[in-house]
Design a protein around this motif. Structure first.
Motif, PDB file in Angstrom:
ATOM      1  N   ILE A   1       0.839  -1.203   0.000  1.00 56.85           N
ATOM      2  CA  ILE A   1       0.000   0.000   0.000  1.00 56.85           C
ATOM      3  C   ILE A   1       0.874   1.254   0.000  1.00 56.85           C
ATOM      4  N   GLY A   2       1.973   1.224   0.775  1.00 54.99           N
ATOM      5  CA  GLY A   2       2.880   2.369   0.806  1.00 54.99           C
ATOM      6  C   GLY A   2       3.509   2.650  -0.543  1.00 54.99           C
TER       7      GLY A   2
ATOM      8  N   TRP B   1       1.268   6.675  -6.822  1.00 58.40           N
ATOM      9  CA  TRP B   1       0.112   7.474  -7.242  1.00 58.40           C
ATOM     10  C   TRP B   1       0.451   8.963  -7.259  1.00 58.40           C
ATOM     11  N   TYR B   2       1.118   9.432  -6.225  1.00 56.85           N
ATOM     12  CA  TYR B   2       1.377  10.863  -6.088  1.00 56.85           C
ATOM     13  C   TYR B   2       2.675  11.312  -6.778  1.00 56.85           C
ATOM     14  N   ARG B   3       3.479  10.374  -7.211  1.00 53.60           N
ATOM     15  CA  ARG B   3       4.752  10.729  -7.843  1.00 53.60           C
ATOM     16  C   ARG B   3       4.510  11.197  -9.269  1.00 53.60           C
TER      17      ARG B   3
ATOM     18  N   ARG C   1      -1.426   7.528 -16.729  1.00 54.62           N
ATOM     19  CA  ARG C   1      -2.495   6.538 -16.522  1.00 54.62           C
ATOM     20  C   ARG C   1      -1.917   5.174 -16.176  1.00 54.62           C
ATOM     21  N   VAL C   2      -0.865   4.779 -16.881  1.00 55.97           N
ATOM     22  CA  VAL C   2      -0.237   3.481 -16.604  1.00 55.97           C
ATOM     23  C   VAL C   2       0.315   3.456 -15.183  1.00 55.97           C
ATOM     24  N   GLN C   3       0.951   4.564 -14.783  1.00 53.11           N
ATOM     25  CA  GLN C   3       1.520   4.635 -13.445  1.00 53.11           C
ATOM     26  C   GLN C   3       0.444   4.526 -12.383  1.00 53.11           C
ATOM     27  N   ARG C   4      -0.683   5.191 -12.596  1.00 57.13           N
ATOM     28  CA  ARG C   4      -1.744   5.164 -11.591  1.00 57.13           C
ATOM     29  C   ARG C   4      -2.492   3.832 -11.581  1.00 57.13           C
TER      30      ARG C   4
ATOM     31  N   GLY D   1      -0.971   1.037 -12.118  1.00 54.76           N
ATOM     32  CA  GLY D   1      -0.047   0.221 -11.332  1.00 54.76           C
ATOM     33  C   GLY D   1      -0.148   0.511  -9.849  1.00 54.76           C
ATOM     34  N   ALA D   2      -0.317   1.805  -9.503  1.00 58.02           N
ATOM     35  CA  ALA D   2      -0.454   2.190  -8.099  1.00 58.02           C
ATOM     36  C   ALA D   2      -1.706   1.574  -7.482  1.00 58.02           C
ATOM     37  N   VAL D   3      -2.820   1.649  -8.220  1.00 52.07           N
ATOM     38  CA  VAL D   3      -4.072   1.061  -7.732  1.00 52.07           C
ATOM     39  C   VAL D   3      -3.930  -0.458  -7.592  1.00 52.07           C
TER      40      VAL D   3
END
Length: 208
Positions: free
Chosen positions: A85-86, A92-94, A186-189, A191-193
């Motif tokens: 989660i961390g 997400w924020y990067r 979008r890809v990064q987020r 992956g974050a989700v």
């Protein structure tokens, strides 16, 4: 002897083709920090697998005592869930990197950080511990295989994992060539989700 190698290859394909947080980590690191960073994370994954092999085969009794601890799943699962989660929140924020005309060369500290992420995510994954301990007991010790036969199986498994993980990293490298900044975000987020959901799922499995 070759049959034991093929037996290991089959088990390695099953283990490496399972879609999970490690796949997401390798792809995200390759996209964001370059191929070397992703390979560093893959090396961390392989290192933890080798440690589990050694602990399971050479110290089976001690490993069984650890895994039989009444709270081991909760401990591993909680730490692994928090880590997933961390990493997902940080991702997400990067701000996504600019990929155009940029050759990514991570520092030694960055490579060590990537190695640590791969090592910890795999080491603290209860499924990894369950797979290796169960496989060694049922497929090696219970069958009373000779050392050479056991090494052939282990070599087949770890070698297959290395090849498949390397293919994932190189595939993500090719993907970078076609990504635009908006798509990269979008890809990064996504992956974050995905990492966050894996973490929540892990927490639910060990606590509910």
């Amino acid at each position: 002897m070759l049959s034991y190698v093929f037996e290991g290859i089959r088990a390695g394909l099953l283990l490496s083709l399972i879609v999970g947080p490690l796949v997401v980590l390798l792809i995200q690191l390759s996209l964001r920090r370059g191929t070397l960073a992703s390979f560093a994370a893959a090396t961390g994954i392989w290192t933890s697998d080798l440690l589990y092999v050694a602990a399971s085969h050479l110290g089976l009794e001690g490993l069984e005592r650890i895994l039989d601890h009444r709270h081991i799943n909760e401990i591993f699962g909680t730490v692994g869930a928090v880590l997933l989660i961390g990493v997902g929140l940080a991702m997400w924020y990067r701000k996504p990197p600019s990929l155009k005309g940029k050759k990514m060369m991570p520092s030694r500290r960055g490579l060590l950080s990537a190695w640590g992420q791969g090592f910890l995510l795999n080491m603290l994954n209860p499924f990894t511990a369950f797979f290796w301990s169960t496989f060694v007991v049922t497929q090696v010790h219970n069958r009373e295989l000779l050392s050479a036969e056991a090494l052939a199986i282990y070599g087949g498994i770890v070698g297959t994992i290395m090849l498949v993980d390397s293919a994932k990293v190189l595939g993500a490298r090719k993907l970078r060539e076609f990504l635009k900044p908006a798509t990269m975000l979008r890809v990064q987020r996504v992956g974050a989700v995905a990492l966050g959901l894996f973490g929540l799922g892990l927490a639910v499995r060990v606590w509910f």
